[in-house]
Design an enzyme around this catalytic site. Sequence first.
Site, PDB file in Angstrom:
ATOM      1  N   ASP A 180      63.783  58.735 -58.894  1.00  0.00           N
ATOM      2  CA  ASP A 180      64.616  57.561 -59.159  1.00  0.00           C
ATOM      3  C   ASP A 180      66.068  58.020 -59.272  1.00  0.00           C
ATOM      4  O   ASP A 180      66.369  59.201 -59.082  1.00  0.00           O
ATOM      5  CB  ASP A 180      64.144  56.832 -60.433  1.00  0.00           C
ATOM      6  CG  ASP A 180      64.366  55.322 -60.321  1.00  0.00           C
ATOM      7  OD1 ASP A 180      65.522  54.913 -60.126  1.00  0.00           O
ATOM      8  OD2 ASP A 180      63.388  54.559 -60.430  1.00  0.00           O
ATOM      9  N   HIS A 230      67.121  53.270 -55.562  1.00  0.00           N
ATOM     10  CA  HIS A 230      66.608  54.177 -56.604  1.00  0.00           C
ATOM     11  C   HIS A 230      66.618  55.631 -56.126  1.00  0.00           C
ATOM     12  O   HIS A 230      65.679  56.386 -56.376  1.00  0.00           O
ATOM     13  CB  HIS A 230      65.185  53.767 -57.029  1.00  0.00           C
ATOM     14  CG  HIS A 230      65.135  52.483 -57.810  1.00  0.00           C
ATOM     15  ND1 HIS A 230      65.491  52.412 -59.146  1.00  0.00           N
ATOM     16  CD2 HIS A 230      64.817  51.219 -57.448  1.00  0.00           C
ATOM     17  CE1 HIS A 230      65.360  51.159 -59.570  1.00  0.00           C
ATOM     18  NE2 HIS A 230      64.971  50.413 -58.562  1.00  0.00           N
ATOM     19  N   ASP A 237      61.702  48.859 -53.841  1.00  0.00           N
ATOM     20  CA  ASP A 237      62.144  47.817 -54.775  1.00  0.00           C
ATOM     21  C   ASP A 237      63.647  47.893 -55.011  1.00  0.00           C
ATOM     22  O   ASP A 237      64.274  48.931 -54.832  1.00  0.00           O
ATOM     23  CB  ASP A 237      61.420  47.974 -56.126  1.00  0.00           C
ATOM     24  CG  ASP A 237      61.647  49.361 -56.727  1.00  0.00           C
ATOM     25  OD1 ASP A 237      61.494  50.356 -55.992  1.00  0.00           O
ATOM     26  OD2 ASP A 237      61.972  49.438 -57.930  1.00  0.00           O
ATOM     27  N   GLU A 238      64.209  46.769 -55.411  1.00  0.00           N
ATOM     28  CA  GLU A 238      65.565  46.678 -55.942  1.00  0.00           C
ATOM     29  C   GLU A 238      66.584  47.511 -55.164  1.00  0.00           C
ATOM     30  O   GLU A 238      67.336  48.280 -55.746  1.00  0.00           O
ATOM     31  CB  GLU A 238      65.572  47.131 -57.420  1.00  0.00           C
ATOM     32  CG  GLU A 238      64.678  46.295 -58.296  1.00  0.00           C
ATOM     33  CD  GLU A 238      64.666  46.769 -59.746  1.00  0.00           C
ATOM     34  OE1 GLU A 238      64.606  45.915 -60.630  1.00  0.00           O
ATOM     35  OE2 GLU A 238      64.703  47.996 -59.997  1.00  0.00           O
ATOM     36  N   TRP A 280      55.131  42.526 -58.295  1.00  0.00           N
ATOM     37  CA  TRP A 280      55.539  42.639 -59.707  1.00  0.00           C
ATOM     38  C   TRP A 280      56.346  41.454 -60.202  1.00  0.00           C
ATOM     39  O   TRP A 280      56.451  41.210 -61.387  1.00  0.00           O
ATOM     40  CB  TRP A 280      56.287  43.952 -59.957  1.00  0.00           C
ATOM     41  CG  TRP A 280      57.675  44.058 -59.382  1.00  0.00           C
ATOM     42  CD1 TRP A 280      58.012  44.337 -58.094  1.00  0.00           C
ATOM     43  CD2 TRP A 280      58.916  43.914 -60.095  1.00  0.00           C
ATOM     44  NE1 TRP A 280      59.369  44.382 -57.956  1.00  0.00           N
ATOM     45  CE2 TRP A 280      59.955  44.135 -59.165  1.00  0.00           C
ATOM     46  CE3 TRP A 280      59.242  43.653 -61.425  1.00  0.00           C
ATOM     47  CZ2 TRP A 280      61.313  44.080 -59.514  1.00  0.00           C
ATOM     48  CZ3 TRP A 280      60.586  43.592 -61.784  1.00  0.00           C
ATOM     49  CH2 TRP A 280      61.599  43.803 -60.835  1.00  0.00           C
ATOM     50  N   TYR A 322      53.687  44.670 -67.784  1.00  0.00           N
ATOM     51  CA  TYR A 322      54.708  45.706 -67.990  1.00  0.00           C
ATOM     52  C   TYR A 322      54.683  46.170 -69.445  1.00  0.00           C
ATOM     53  O   TYR A 322      55.231  45.529 -70.337  1.00  0.00           O
ATOM     54  CB  TYR A 322      56.096  45.177 -67.578  1.00  0.00           C
ATOM     55  CG  TYR A 322      56.383  45.418 -66.110  1.00  0.00           C
ATOM     56  CD1 TYR A 322      55.333  45.437 -65.185  1.00  0.00           C
ATOM     57  CD2 TYR A 322      57.674  45.659 -65.644  1.00  0.00           C
ATOM     58  CE1 TYR A 322      55.570  45.687 -63.836  1.00  0.00           C
ATOM     59  CE2 TYR A 322      57.917  45.897 -64.293  1.00  0.00           C
ATOM     60  CZ  TYR A 322      56.862  45.914 -63.401  1.00  0.00           C
ATOM     61  OH  TYR A 322      57.092  46.154 -62.073  1.00  0.00           O
ATOM     62  N   ASP A 377      56.235  48.437 -70.774  1.00  0.00           N
ATOM     63  CA  ASP A 377      57.524  48.844 -71.363  1.00  0.00           C
ATOM     64  C   ASP A 377      58.186  47.644 -72.056  1.00  0.00           C
ATOM     65  O   ASP A 377      59.199  47.818 -72.734  1.00  0.00           O
ATOM     66  CB  ASP A 377      58.478  49.447 -70.305  1.00  0.00           C
ATOM     67  CG  ASP A 377      58.740  48.524 -69.121  1.00  0.00           C
ATOM     68  OD1 ASP A 377      57.811  47.806 -68.690  1.00  0.00           O
ATOM     69  OD2 ASP A 377      59.890  48.506 -68.620  1.00  0.00           O
ATOM     70  N   TRP A 435      57.322  51.828 -67.364  1.00  0.00           N
ATOM     71  CA  TRP A 435      58.645  52.307 -66.959  1.00  0.00           C
ATOM     72  C   TRP A 435      59.284  52.934 -68.183  1.00  0.00           C
ATOM     73  O   TRP A 435      59.081  52.462 -69.317  1.00  0.00           O
ATOM     74  CB  TRP A 435      59.477  51.144 -66.437  1.00  0.00           C
ATOM     75  CG  TRP A 435      58.852  50.490 -65.236  1.00  0.00           C
ATOM     76  CD1 TRP A 435      58.128  49.337 -65.231  1.00  0.00           C
ATOM     77  CD2 TRP A 435      58.866  50.966 -63.883  1.00  0.00           C
ATOM     78  NE1 TRP A 435      57.697  49.070 -63.949  1.00  0.00           N
ATOM     79  CE2 TRP A 435      58.142  50.044 -63.112  1.00  0.00           C
ATOM     80  CE3 TRP A 435      59.436  52.086 -63.258  1.00  0.00           C
ATOM     81  CZ2 TRP A 435      57.954  50.198 -61.727  1.00  0.00           C
ATOM     82  CZ3 TRP A 435      59.255  52.234 -61.893  1.00  0.00           C
ATOM     83  CH2 TRP A 435      58.529  51.306 -61.141  1.00  0.00           C
ATOM     84  N   THR A 436      60.049  53.990 -67.985  1.00  0.00           N
ATOM     85  CA  THR A 436      60.403  54.790 -69.163  1.00  0.00           C
ATOM     86  C   THR A 436      61.904  54.928 -69.427  1.00  0.00           C
ATOM     87  O   THR A 436      62.319  55.883 -70.081  1.00  0.00           O
ATOM     88  CB  THR A 436      59.793  56.205 -69.048  1.00  0.00           C
ATOM     89  OG1 THR A 436      60.291  56.818 -67.849  1.00  0.00           O
ATOM     90  CG2 THR A 436      58.286  56.157 -69.012  1.00  0.00           C
ATOM     91  N   GLU A 437      62.704  53.968 -68.943  1.00  0.00           N
ATOM     92  CA  GLU A 437      64.122  54.058 -69.317  1.00  0.00           C
ATOM     93  C   GLU A 437      64.245  54.199 -70.841  1.00  0.00           C
ATOM     94  O   GLU A 437      65.049  54.987 -71.342  1.00  0.00           O
ATOM     95  CB  GLU A 437      64.876  52.788 -68.899  1.00  0.00           C
ATOM     96  CG  GLU A 437      65.072  52.609 -67.408  1.00  0.00           C
ATOM     97  CD  GLU A 437      64.015  51.706 -66.791  1.00  0.00           C
ATOM     98  OE1 GLU A 437      62.861  51.712 -67.289  1.00  0.00           O
ATOM     99  OE2 GLU A 437      64.333  51.014 -65.809  1.00  0.00           O
TER     100      GLU A 437
HETATM  101  C1  TNX Z   1      61.965  46.946 -62.469  1.00  0.00           C
HETATM  102  S1  TNX Z   1      59.268  47.031 -61.114  1.00  0.00           S
HETATM  103  C2  TNX Z   1      61.827  48.092 -61.730  1.00  0.00           C
HETATM  104  C3  TNX Z   1      61.965  49.416 -62.376  1.00  0.00           C
HETATM  105  C4  TNX Z   1      62.374  49.283 -63.823  1.00  0.00           C
HETATM  106  C5  TNX Z   1      61.584  48.157 -64.474  1.00  0.00           C
HETATM  107  C6  TNX Z   1      61.845  47.997 -65.934  1.00  0.00           C
HETATM  108  C7  TNX Z   1      60.131  47.722 -60.106  1.00  0.00           C
HETATM  109  C8  TNX Z   1      59.497  47.885 -58.815  1.00  0.00           C
HETATM  110  N1  TNX Z   1      61.404  48.104 -60.418  1.00  0.00           N
HETATM  111  O1  TNX Z   1      62.866  50.221 -61.666  1.00  0.00           O
HETATM  112  O2  TNX Z   1      62.118  50.488 -64.457  1.00  0.00           O
HETATM  113  O3  TNX Z   1      61.907  46.951 -63.817  1.00  0.00           O
HETATM  114  O4  TNX Z   1      60.893  47.174 -66.530  1.00  0.00           O
END
Ligand code: TNX
Length: 535
Positions: free
Chosen positions: A167, A236, A298-299, A365, A390, A392, A441-443
């Site tokens: 990431d 990421h 993702d994202e 998700w 989730y 987290d 997820w571990t932020e």
């Molecule tokens: C979304 S779920 C993300 C992660 C983050 C998470 C925090 C996903 C595919 N992407 O990068 O850690 O939310 O909950």
Amino acid sequence: MIIPKPVRLNTSPGRFVVDRHTALTTDPAFSEVAAWLRAELGPVVGGELLPGTSSGTITLSAREMPPEAYRLSTGAGGVLIEAGDPAGAFYGAQTFRQLLPPEAFRRAATGQPLPLPAVHIEDRPRFAWRGCLLDVARHFLTKADLLRFIDLMAAHKLNVLHLHLTDDQGWRLEIRRYPRLTEVGAWRRESQLGWNGAMDGRPHGGYYTQDDIREIVAHAARRHITVVPEIDLPGHTQAAIAAHPELGNLDVPLEVATTWGVGANVLNTEKRTITFFQNVMDEVLELFPSPYISVGGDECRKDQWRASPAAQRRIAELGLRDEEELQSWMIGRFADHLAARGRQLVGWDEILEGGAPDGAVIASWRDDHGAVVAAKAGHTVVTCPNTSTYLDYRQAPDEDEPVPFGTVLTLDDVYSFEPVPAALAGDQAAQHVIGSQCCLWTELIDSPRHLDYMAFPRLAAFAETVWSPPERDPADFRQRLNDHLPRLAALGVEYRPDDGPLPWQQRPGVPGRPEETDTWRAKVADWTRNLREGR
Ligand code: TNX
């Protein structure tokens, strides 16, 4: 009694006692399972569970049965576990362990006899993909802690560890061809303390060598867990770009990210960047025998591609409509590469946005919409809607939750999760949903102790949603959980007590984020609209 709840369980009068004279005999097909059970129980009863001796016998026996199914009978005469494959025998052995007192979950105990009730159990899982995503990129989890976590997954009959290895904030996998990925990418200067907090001023890092990975994969395989690696791209990826600036879109050097959020720094779309990551994938394929390999997807923010003449040239040259299709094109290159090597690509539901490659597995998700669209289009689907799975996310609305984040996701919320989206009920397409996974997820999870707090006991509730028949009975679950918590305690799991964190589990001074239940509803509505309109 048992978690996850078996399909059928009948009790009868009588009991059996396991002690240091108990024998264990096995069909040769299940000798690895027998070895595992000996290693777990031998030290507890102070014996070796060898065949032959005997104040009673535990028998592992092979029968015609569906994959992963087992039958378990206990009584005065002994214990009989029947299964059609080693996975079934393993799950029978896990259930057997739960019939014993919680002391059976210690590494060594008094050597006292362990009584168990007489039961007859018939059991098999509802879904083939019973997963947990673990993010070891944001905060590294040492190999020893990861092996322990795998044991805990196996005790709950989960069978897929989706390992998020890369990431913005860290690259955690040794790649022989590109050593800078870990020399540079596995370390960051400092970390954001909580969410929107100050910086902690403390270096963080770590990575798994290829030997570590082989050990982790073998340890998991012995517990019938497939490790599905995730190399996240094209977003990421800041840690990779920090190590190899030629992968990025900017001329300025970047460092491994130290703050959380969705970053703007993404891969460029040059041929040599795709080749670079295909070379990375080839080492990944050597290490992970999993039929599924995740490239994330993702994202991925598109700001840099919009501003980049090279990316725009690429769009024109390929005749693509926009940056979404550019991402799809890029993901497609990896789908082809993996397919040619006999593996299937896994991606998050964002990869549907510009069109997902045929044969891609979609991990959905953001609510259910991606899962429904993908299943109807014939994609294999794994559901993991953030507001249900989730782990987290905060476990209660109260202010004493440590570093609260996301929407409120209580134990009961997780228990009531239904893996098949309601919109697919009664639809043929529902068969494409092969299961679900919970996600850690571990932020904001910066230690194994905090990981225990976030994962347990919610992971136990999640396990039931993917293993057990769809009917739910919260009161019955609570009662079985009362039997289960002492097992977790015996294993040394620092779970969250039902009435909130213990004083040492609180994190005063580490800022979380305000509760996001309403904002998430709005965001999800937005995404759903975009997906529907094919944007
Ligand atoms: C979304 S779920 C993300 C992660 C983050 C998470 C925090 C996903 C595919 N992407 O990068 O850690 O939310 O909950």
